[in-house]
Design an enzyme around this catalytic site. Sequence first.
Site, short mmCIF file in Angstrom:
data_model
loop_
_atom_site.label_atom_id
_atom_site.label_comp_id
_atom_site.label_asym_id
_atom_site.label_seq_id
_atom_site.Cartn_x
_atom_site.Cartn_y
_atom_site.Cartn_z
N GLU A 169 -36.26 -6.39 21.38
CA GLU A 169 -34.80 -6.02 20.79
C GLU A 169 -34.28 -6.95 22.26
N TYR A 171 -34.96 -5.79 24.83
CA TYR A 171 -35.67 -4.82 26.88
C TYR A 171 -36.42 -5.45 27.78
N ARG A 219 -44.38 -2.16 20.01
CA ARG A 219 -43.14 -3.04 19.68
C ARG A 219 -43.29 -4.18 19.78
N HIS A 257 -30.24 -7.39 21.76
CA HIS A 257 -28.78 -6.64 21.21
C HIS A 257 -28.33 -7.97 21.63
N ARG A 293 -34.01 -2.85 7.56
CA ARG A 293 -33.17 -3.45 6.32
C ARG A 293 -34.44 -3.32 5.21
N GLN A 344 -21.90 3.16 10.20
CA GLN A 344 -20.10 3.88 11.07
C GLN A 344 -20.87 5.31 11.71
P1 FAD Z 1 -10.03 8.12 -2.53
O1 FAD Z 1 -11.67 7.18 -2.28
O2 FAD Z 1 -9.14 7.15 -2.41
O3 FAD Z 1 -10.26 8.82 -3.78
C1 FAD Z 1 -9.75 9.62 -4.31
C2 FAD Z 1 -9.80 9.87 -6.16
O4 FAD Z 1 -8.94 10.86 -6.17
C3 FAD Z 1 -9.54 8.60 -6.68
O5 FAD Z 1 -11.08 8.43 -7.58
C4 FAD Z 1 -8.53 8.81 -8.15
O6 FAD Z 1 -8.27 9.09 -9.16
C5 FAD Z 1 -8.90 10.25 -8.00
N1 FAD Z 1 -7.82 11.17 -8.17
C6 FAD Z 1 -6.41 11.37 -7.05
N2 FAD Z 1 -5.32 11.89 -8.19
C7 FAD Z 1 -5.54 12.73 -8.67
C8 FAD Z 1 -5.69 13.23 -9.82
N3 FAD Z 1 -4.88 14.46 -10.66
N4 FAD Z 1 -6.70 14.16 -11.24
C9 FAD Z 1 -8.14 13.25 -10.66
N5 FAD Z 1 -8.07 12.35 -10.17
C10 FAD Z 1 -7.42 12.34 -8.88
N6 FAD Z 1 -15.13 3.58 4.23
C11 FAD Z 1 -15.78 3.25 5.03
O7 FAD Z 1 -16.03 4.52 6.10
N7 FAD Z 1 -16.77 1.80 5.64
C12 FAD Z 1 -15.86 0.68 5.10
O8 FAD Z 1 -17.26 0.04 4.79
C13 FAD Z 1 -15.51 0.54 3.86
N8 FAD Z 1 -15.22 -0.46 3.07
C14 FAD Z 1 -14.14 -0.46 2.13
C15 FAD Z 1 -13.09 -0.91 2.13
C16 FAD Z 1 -13.05 -1.34 1.22
C17 FAD Z 1 -12.42 -2.37 0.23
C18 FAD Z 1 -11.80 -0.09 0.25
C19 FAD Z 1 -10.74 0.29 -0.61
C20 FAD Z 1 -12.13 1.11 1.33
C21 FAD Z 1 -13.12 1.23 1.61
N9 FAD Z 1 -13.41 2.55 2.92
C22 FAD Z 1 -14.26 1.77 3.70
C23 FAD Z 1 -12.32 3.95 3.13
C24 FAD Z 1 -13.26 4.70 1.78
O9 FAD Z 1 -13.42 3.79 0.44
C25 FAD Z 1 -12.30 5.40 2.02
O10 FAD Z 1 -12.44 5.81 3.09
C26 FAD Z 1 -12.44 6.53 0.88
O11 FAD Z 1 -12.60 6.30 -0.32
C27 FAD Z 1 -11.47 7.74 0.80
O12 FAD Z 1 -12.45 8.76 0.98
P2 FAD Z 1 -11.62 10.01 -0.63
O13 FAD Z 1 -12.37 10.53 -1.36
O14 FAD Z 1 -10.47 10.66 0.39
O15 FAD Z 1 -9.99 9.32 -1.31
P1 NAP Z 2 -5.41 -0.37 8.28
O1 NAP Z 2 -7.26 -0.29 8.89
O2 NAP Z 2 -4.85 1.20 9.37
O3 NAP Z 2 -4.76 -1.25 8.73
C1 NAP Z 2 -3.79 -1.80 8.20
C2 NAP Z 2 -3.20 -2.97 8.25
O4 NAP Z 2 -1.76 -2.97 7.72
C3 NAP Z 2 -2.72 -2.96 9.81
O5 NAP Z 2 -3.51 -4.10 10.42
C4 NAP Z 2 -1.46 -3.20 10.00
O6 NAP Z 2 -1.38 -3.87 11.30
C5 NAP Z 2 -0.39 -3.02 8.54
N1 NAP Z 2 0.03 -2.31 8.00
C6 NAP Z 2 0.08 -1.38 8.18
N2 NAP Z 2 1.62 -1.09 7.94
C7 NAP Z 2 2.58 -1.68 7.52
C8 NAP Z 2 3.42 -1.68 7.06
N3 NAP Z 2 4.42 -1.37 6.42
N4 NAP Z 2 3.59 -3.26 6.14
C9 NAP Z 2 2.84 -4.65 6.62
N5 NAP Z 2 1.83 -4.70 7.04
C10 NAP Z 2 1.02 -3.16 7.60
O7 NAP Z 2 -6.00 0.09 7.12
P2 NAP Z 2 -6.64 -0.23 5.84
O8 NAP Z 2 -7.51 -1.82 6.71
O9 NAP Z 2 -6.21 -0.37 5.02
O10 NAP Z 2 -8.29 0.44 5.88
C11 NAP Z 2 -8.57 1.27 5.82
C12 NAP Z 2 -9.33 2.44 6.06
O11 NAP Z 2 -10.68 2.11 5.54
C13 NAP Z 2 -9.26 1.96 7.81
O12 NAP Z 2 -9.22 3.40 8.75
C14 NAP Z 2 -11.39 1.75 8.14
O13 NAP Z 2 -11.41 3.13 8.70
C15 NAP Z 2 -11.50 2.69 6.72
N6 NAP Z 2 -12.45 0.27 6.29
C16 NAP Z 2 -13.52 0.48 6.91
C17 NAP Z 2 -14.16 -0.55 7.00
C18 NAP Z 2 -15.41 -0.89 7.49
O14 NAP Z 2 -15.67 -2.23 7.18
N7 NAP Z 2 -15.94 -0.31 8.51
C19 NAP Z 2 -13.72 -1.65 6.10
C20 NAP Z 2 -12.09 -1.29 5.37
C21 NAP Z 2 -11.94 0.11 5.07
P3 NAP Z 2 -0.03 -4.30 11.58
O15 NAP Z 2 1.27 -2.64 11.74
O16 NAP Z 2 -0.24 -5.01 12.69
O17 NAP Z 2 0.97 -5.11 10.88
FE1 SF4 Z 3 -27.55 4.44 7.38
FE2 SF4 Z 3 -25.88 6.67 7.80
FE3 SF4 Z 3 -26.31 4.86 9.56
FE4 SF4 Z 3 -25.00 4.10 7.59
S1 SF4 Z 3 -24.50 6.01 9.55
S2 SF4 Z 3 -26.30 3.53 8.83
S3 SF4 Z 3 -25.38 5.35 6.28
S4 SF4 Z 3 -27.68 6.30 8.87
#
Ligand code: FAD
Ligand code: NAP
Ligand code: SF4
Length: 675
Positions: A169, A171, A219, A257, A293, A344
């Site tokens: 890595e 080091y 390693r 790294h 992986r 994360q």
């Molecule tokens: P949600 O995931 O929004 O789940 C809420 C659920 O409640 C939904 O299924 C909805 O249908 C249900 N619901 C709402 N109201 C009702 C009701 N009245 N009755 C029954 N069901 C209901 N996070 C990471 O940590 N790492 C990542 O790499 C990452 N990548 C992402 C990539 C994408 C494209 C997206 C969209 C999100 C990503 N996230 C990532 C974010 C992560 O998925 C969210 O932060 C997380 O899913 C939030 O969890 P939650 O349970 O609070 O809400």
């Molecule tokens: P986010 O990280 O808060 O980004 C939202 C984006 O929208 C920003 O670029 C913001 O930038 C813009 N924005 C906010 N309000 C706006 C408005 N009213 N009009 C126009 N632009 C606006 O949120 P997200 O991308 O939706 O992700 C949600 C969460 O999911 C994140 O907090 C992240 O932790 C998680 N997530 C994580 C990963 C991962 O790989 N770890 C991947 C996906 C999601 P400006 O204000 O500069 O325009």
């Molecule tokens: Fe794996 Fe947990 Fe680390 Fe994500 S946070 S890489 S799921 S050990």
Amino acid sequence: MTQPYPRLLSPLDLGFTTLRNRVVMGSMHTGLEDRSRDIGRLAEYFAERARGGVGLIITGGYAPNRTGWLLPFAAQMTSSADARQHRRVTAAVHAAGAETKILLQILHAGRYAFHPLSASASSIKAPTTPFRPRRLSGRGIEATIDDFVRAAALAREAGYDGVEIMGSEGYLLNQFLAPRTNRRTDAWGGSAEKRRRLPVEIVRRTRAAVGADFIICYRLSMADFVPDGQSWDEIVALAQEVEEAGATLINTGIGWHEARVPTIVTSVPNSAFAGITHALAQHVAVPVIASNRINMPEAAEQILTDTDVSLISMARPLLADPAWVRKVSADAADEINTCIACNQACLDHVFVHKTVSCLVNPRAGHETTLTLQPTRSARRVAVVGAGPAGLAASVTAAQRGHLVTLFEAHPHIGGQFDLARRIPGKEEFAETIRYFTRMLDKHGVDVRLGVRATAADLAGYDDVVLATGVTPRIPAIVGIDHPMVVSYAEALTGTPVGRTVAVIGAGGIGFDVSEFLTTAHSPTLDRREWMAEWGAVDPWQARGAVTTPLPTAADREVYLLQRSAGPQGRRLGKTTGWVHRASLRAKGVEQLCGVNYERIDDSGLHISFGSDRRDPRLLEVDNVVICAGQDPVRDLDAALRRTGLCAHIIGGAAEALELDAKRAIEQGTVLAARL
Ligand code: FAD
Ligand code: NAP
Ligand code: SF4
């Protein structure tokens, strides 16, 4: 019953000792190593993995001297007092899993140290730290060897079954091995033989000091992934000399790294480097460990069956699921809480000096404080929302003996996480959904899919948990109702999107959606394509295992926009953000910052820049995809309050800002641990 994974679960006879199976929990810094007051937590963390049946554990890295510290006052093994402390760790592991063995890793950071005492083969600064290392003198090198040997002897005194000597890595030992960092012309550099003298001497003198019945694992960096790294001939010669010097095992190290080739993140193809370990194993007689992986038993078994690899190292997968081996032995692989390689809560925490934990298992690193006791009085619990927060709450509560009903409006579980798994490179996020599906079933949760819960549905429960999550934010832009506008959720679930696209919002989701739009098929599923994208080759093809990257052409023309000043992606993960940024650069995504969204009409998206609305520009796009953050879904709370019911609110429903699955799962677990 026939053994489900016969190779993986078979013991390995090392002559003087036997490993109970082929699963190694690889070394990983947890942060608990650095403070002596945390030694009890560290002991319990390892003991839980030993109870889970792992064959061999390797601790995080301990420096053999101050110069080798990673950070000021970082973990070290330099005195009998240190050794006495470690008896708590070794005793806990040996008591927990009578046959589990544990090695102490000895790591000298060399030029990767974040302190001014650092030293290396030559005085060449690493791109990852601000400190230029001092060039070790000949006497300094001899003293360093003595310090490694003393650390190994102390490890024996502490009750360890052996040591791992960290030679990869990037080091210190790796720095001596590569022309990139070793420009010496004395007895420790100038030729490949002299460059490898330091690690070989360390192994030879360690063996002489600790005796024949102590494991020495080396390693070894099998692919440096940096220019001017080692050649394959040099790697093979090193392995043979290390073996001859007395190593019991050789472990795989992949990538420095500072390498610009990802080596452990989710988008790295599964088992990507096992072929390199196999090639090396053909040149030595000692058992060789494959790494990076590999997270599920099918892949591990296949590697052990099809190649000359003898053991499989999994660090993060054992963080994610301490009972990994026990579940494999019980032929219950579908119950494994799979590491999704997100970094994360583990590596990203290391960089901000937080104790390592796990996104899918918040108990990791908190075994002594976040305990899940069976409940003494079962309560009727309704959970609304089957996203990560609601799933974690439901499964944890049910596991503790509560009677749980889970309502989900969609016909499937997962919430926003079900969108995440559609992103190229995040395919393995589906494993988390598979895990929760199985756990809901196993713990008898009454799952009501396709039911949007109302206040009336929630009457009569002892506890109501609102995990209703988030909904995509619709920004107030003129023309936002135009048919060319789609939400990220629509774009990811099949709504057709044209060839030229503007993505509004450059947060994590904006980056992911841009990746989705520009990638026709995921290179994560095709190792050859993935290697070409990153300019990586097998180490026998080029010194340092790197060449010119050849990314595949983007599938669409994408503009990624944000209102705030650049650069974009500053809030992405510490250890993964650079991968996302590099991917979008390679796909030619045009990143625009300081943008004003003027209007959307038939001709496209009209923008300008800065507070003075200068440089008006029309982006003639087919579609505008909105990734402008999210708002909480909390309407049920008000309705419940009107009926006098006070619900627990978790995940995105509680706070949408900077929400991620780590916070959602942790909140669900912590709440259910208290119910
Ligand atoms: P949600 O995931 O929004 O789940 C809420 C659920 O409640 C939904 O299924 C909805 O249908 C249900 N619901 C709402 N109201 C009702 C009701 N009245 N009755 C029954 N069901 C209901 N996070 C990471 O940590 N790492 C990542 O790499 C990452 N990548 C992402 C990539 C994408 C494209 C997206 C969209 C999100 C990503 N996230 C990532 C974010 C992560 O998925 C969210 O932060 C997380 O899913 C939030 O969890 P939650 O349970 O609070 O809400
Ligand atoms: P986010 O990280 O808060 O980004 C939202 C984006 O929208 C920003 O670029 C913001 O930038 C813009 N924005 C906010 N309000 C706006 C408005 N009213 N009009 C126009 N632009 C606006 O949120 P997200 O991308 O939706 O992700 C949600 C969460 O999911 C994140 O907090 C992240 O932790 C998680 N997530 C994580 C990963 C991962 O790989 N770890 C991947 C996906 C999601 P400006 O204000 O500069 O325009
Ligand atoms: Fe794996 Fe947990 Fe680390 Fe994500 S946070 S890489 S799921 S050990």
